[in-house]
Design a protein around this motif. Structure first.
Motif, PDB file in Angstrom:
ATOM      1  N   PRO A  91     -18.024  58.247  12.984  1.00  0.00           N
ATOM      2  CA  PRO A  91     -18.228  59.473  13.778  1.00  0.00           C
ATOM      3  C   PRO A  91     -18.339  60.671  12.840  1.00  0.00           C
ATOM      4  O   PRO A  91     -17.625  60.759  11.832  1.00  0.00           O
ATOM      5  N   ALA A  92     -19.236  61.582  13.146  1.00  0.00           N
ATOM      6  CA  ALA A  92     -19.511  62.699  12.229  1.00  0.00           C
ATOM      7  C   ALA A  92     -18.343  63.674  12.120  1.00  0.00           C
ATOM      8  O   ALA A  92     -17.972  64.091  11.028  1.00  0.00           O
ATOM      9  N   TRP A  93     -17.743  64.054  13.271  1.00  0.00           N
ATOM     10  CA  TRP A  93     -16.775  65.155  13.216  1.00  0.00           C
ATOM     11  C   TRP A  93     -15.508  64.817  12.434  1.00  0.00           C
ATOM     12  O   TRP A  93     -15.001  65.683  11.704  1.00  0.00           O
ATOM     13  N   PRO A  94     -14.947  63.575  12.502  1.00  0.00           N
ATOM     14  CA  PRO A  94     -13.763  63.318  11.673  1.00  0.00           C
ATOM     15  C   PRO A  94     -14.083  63.374  10.180  1.00  0.00           C
ATOM     16  O   PRO A  94     -13.259  63.844   9.383  1.00  0.00           O
ATOM     17  N   GLU A 139     -16.488  65.198   8.726  1.00  0.00           N
ATOM     18  CA  GLU A 139     -16.685  66.596   8.351  1.00  0.00           C
ATOM     19  C   GLU A 139     -15.354  67.349   8.308  1.00  0.00           C
ATOM     20  O   GLU A 139     -15.138  68.209   7.450  1.00  0.00           O
ATOM     21  N   ALA A 140     -14.450  67.037   9.243  1.00  0.00           N
ATOM     22  CA  ALA A 140     -13.126  67.670   9.230  1.00  0.00           C
ATOM     23  C   ALA A 140     -12.337  67.239   7.998  1.00  0.00           C
ATOM     24  O   ALA A 140     -11.617  68.043   7.384  1.00  0.00           O
ATOM     25  N   TRP A 194     -14.094  76.190   8.248  1.00  0.00           N
ATOM     26  CA  TRP A 194     -14.806  74.931   8.468  1.00  0.00           C
ATOM     27  C   TRP A 194     -13.966  73.952   9.275  1.00  0.00           C
ATOM     28  O   TRP A 194     -14.456  73.300  10.194  1.00  0.00           O
ATOM     29  N   ASP A 223     -13.803  74.946  12.859  1.00  0.00           N
ATOM     30  CA  ASP A 223     -15.114  74.738  13.480  1.00  0.00           C
ATOM     31  C   ASP A 223     -15.354  73.263  13.769  1.00  0.00           C
ATOM     32  O   ASP A 223     -15.849  72.901  14.847  1.00  0.00           O
ATOM     33  N   ARG A 224     -14.984  72.400  12.832  1.00  0.00           N
ATOM     34  CA  ARG A 224     -15.242  70.975  12.983  1.00  0.00           C
ATOM     35  C   ARG A 224     -14.248  70.288  13.909  1.00  0.00           C
ATOM     36  O   ARG A 224     -14.452  69.142  14.307  1.00  0.00           O
ATOM     37  N   LEU A 225     -13.182  71.011  14.247  1.00  0.00           N
ATOM     38  CA  LEU A 225     -12.239  70.508  15.243  1.00  0.00           C
ATOM     39  C   LEU A 225     -12.508  71.103  16.618  1.00  0.00           C
ATOM     40  O   LEU A 225     -11.724  70.921  17.545  1.00  0.00           O
ATOM     41  N   GLY A 226     -13.631  71.835  16.736  1.00  0.00           N
ATOM     42  CA  GLY A 226     -14.044  72.328  18.035  1.00  0.00           C
ATOM     43  C   GLY A 226     -13.810  73.788  18.304  1.00  0.00           C
ATOM     44  O   GLY A 226     -13.860  74.213  19.461  1.00  0.00           O
TER      45      GLY A 226
END
Length: 436
Positions: free
Chosen positions: A268-271, A273-274, A378, A381-384
């Protein structure tokens, strides 16, 4: 007898001329330009994927429906690629969705997006074919479809779009002429070179990847004593540390990139990137107060795994064949490393110089603080939680030329400063040993 005829002629001119000027001077808004269709081709080894962007109003006029099932049948019937000798290709229409779009001349409007996979018969050349396409155009005579190639690995095209041609009705015959698609010759070498360029561009514009490496290197020329960064180490030791950290980061992201790409492992992209944002934040704290002194290389390797997963997203989006993917992996990684080495070489003199300045601690803490703020933005942002800090940090990646210029200037100044310092030491030493 001629007078009435002449009078009628003059009267006609008197009416026609003002009317003509009125028509020519009419508001352009009355013309109301309509949006056009867009067909984006992605060329693969054995097929071509066509991404369709179709204005809803004109599509409904032509197809009589916006029902996805009916539209799939309609699109399949009106997309008819054939080989150069007339053999039909297979057309498979995939997902169909509705979205909002905007074109410069028309403003916002609703569109249908769809994907069609065009597969040639066995033995046919995927790079040369005739596209018999008349979606919407067969019913809406003013409609135009713009056909472009978006991705063509074998031609060295991995970004942007190159025009193939325009599909529109021929008003003389009232037919829609098919479009000849000639993509020329492709080669593995051109694809490989394009991936080297893409890898270099990716690390250069990937502000987060670059910032992580630089923040880890910032305290490398210093010795940690009792929880603080103290005296500078020798240049040789500093270069060794920087080289070891850079190599570990390379190994880490190379392993993750290879496993993700060749093993077709999807994350998954968001984890991911976070995780990258968190790694930069940890590096920034370490640059202020030592958290893992002497183990920077190990940390770079571990966090490099996450950065490699992020790199793999770029390759996954291209949907390459196994052979293309293997070459792309090599070229992409090579591009990353070449630019990475260049940036480290440019930053190295400045890092060594800053460690020996009286204001070095203040500069290091300032750089680490700015980096920590960017990383926090960042991460949020990447955590929503979108925020202006993240947007500003992202925009920094579009200013690569000034960044390279600053690094190059800093390297030159640092080298000159070091040479001047050595000369002064030599002169002082010569005076000290000279006979009185």
């Amino acid at each position: 007898m001629r007078t009435p005829s002449l009078f009628r002629l003059l009267a006609g001119i008197a009416v026609a001329v003002p009317a003509t000027f009125l028509l020519l001077g009419a508001s352009p808004a009355s013309a109301h330009p309509m949006p056009h269709s867009v067909v984006l081709l992605d060329v693969h080894d054995t097929s071509v994927t066509a991404a369709l962007e179709l204005p809803v109003t004109d599509l409904q006029t032509a197809a009589g429906t916006t029902d996805p099932v009916a539209l799939r049948t309609y699109l399949t019937a009106h997309i008819r690629p054939v080989t150069t000798d007339g053999r039909p290709w297979t057309v498979t229409v995939g997902d169909i969705a509705m979205s909002r779009a905007e074109q410069t001349s028309t403003g916002p409007y609703s569109e249908v997006t769809a994907t069609a996979v065009l597969t040639p018969p066995a033995g046919a050349d995927v790079r040369h074919f005739t596209l018999d396409y008349d979606v919407i155009v067969h019913q809406v005579v003013t409609h135009i479809a713009l056909v472009s190639v978006r991705q063509d690995w074998a031609a060295g095209q991995t970004a942007g779009a190159s025009s193939v041609g325009t599909v529109q009705i021929d008003i003389r015959s009232m037919t829609v002429p098919p479009l000849t698609v000639d993509l020329g010759k492709g080669s593995a070498w051109r694809g490989f070179v394009a991936m080297v360029h893409l890898g270099g561009e990716h690390i250069l514009t990937g502000t987060d990847h670059l910032l992580f490496l630089m923040i880890l290197l910032l305290p490398a020329p210093l010795l940690a004593v009792r929880g603080r960064w103290r005296t500078p180490v020798t240049p040789r030791t500093a270069v060794t540390r920087i080289g070891r950290t850079t190599l570990a980061f390379t190994v880490g992201h190379s392993i993750a990139l290879a496993v993700s790409a060749l093993g077709h492992v999807e994350f998954p992209a968001w984890p991911v990137e976070a995780f990258i944002a968190a790694s930069i934040l940890v590096g920034a704290v370490h640059a202020v107060r030592p958290i893992f002194p002497g183990r920077e290389a190990l940390i770079a390797g571990v966090f490099g795994l996450g950065h490699g997963m992020a790199f793999s997203f770029t390759l996954a989006e291209m949907q390459l064949s196994t052979g293309q993917l293997a070459l792309s992996l090599l070229g992409f990684n090579l591009g990353i490393e070449l630019v990475q080495l260049l940036l480290v070489a440019l930053a190295l003199p400045g890092l060594l110089a800053v460690a020996r300045l009286r204001a070095g601690a203040a500069l290091r803490v300032t750089g680490a603080t700015v980096t920590a703020i960017a990383a926090t933005g960042w991460l949020a942002d990447r955590l929503g939680a979108p925020n202006p800090v993240a947007r500003a940090a992202d925009s920094a990646g579009s200013h690569t030329t000034p960044m390279l210029a600053v690094l190059a200037a800093s390297a030159i100044v640092a080298v000159l400063w070091g040479a001047r310092t050595r000369r002064k030491k030599d002169q002082t030493g010569a005076v000290a040993v000279s006979p009185g």
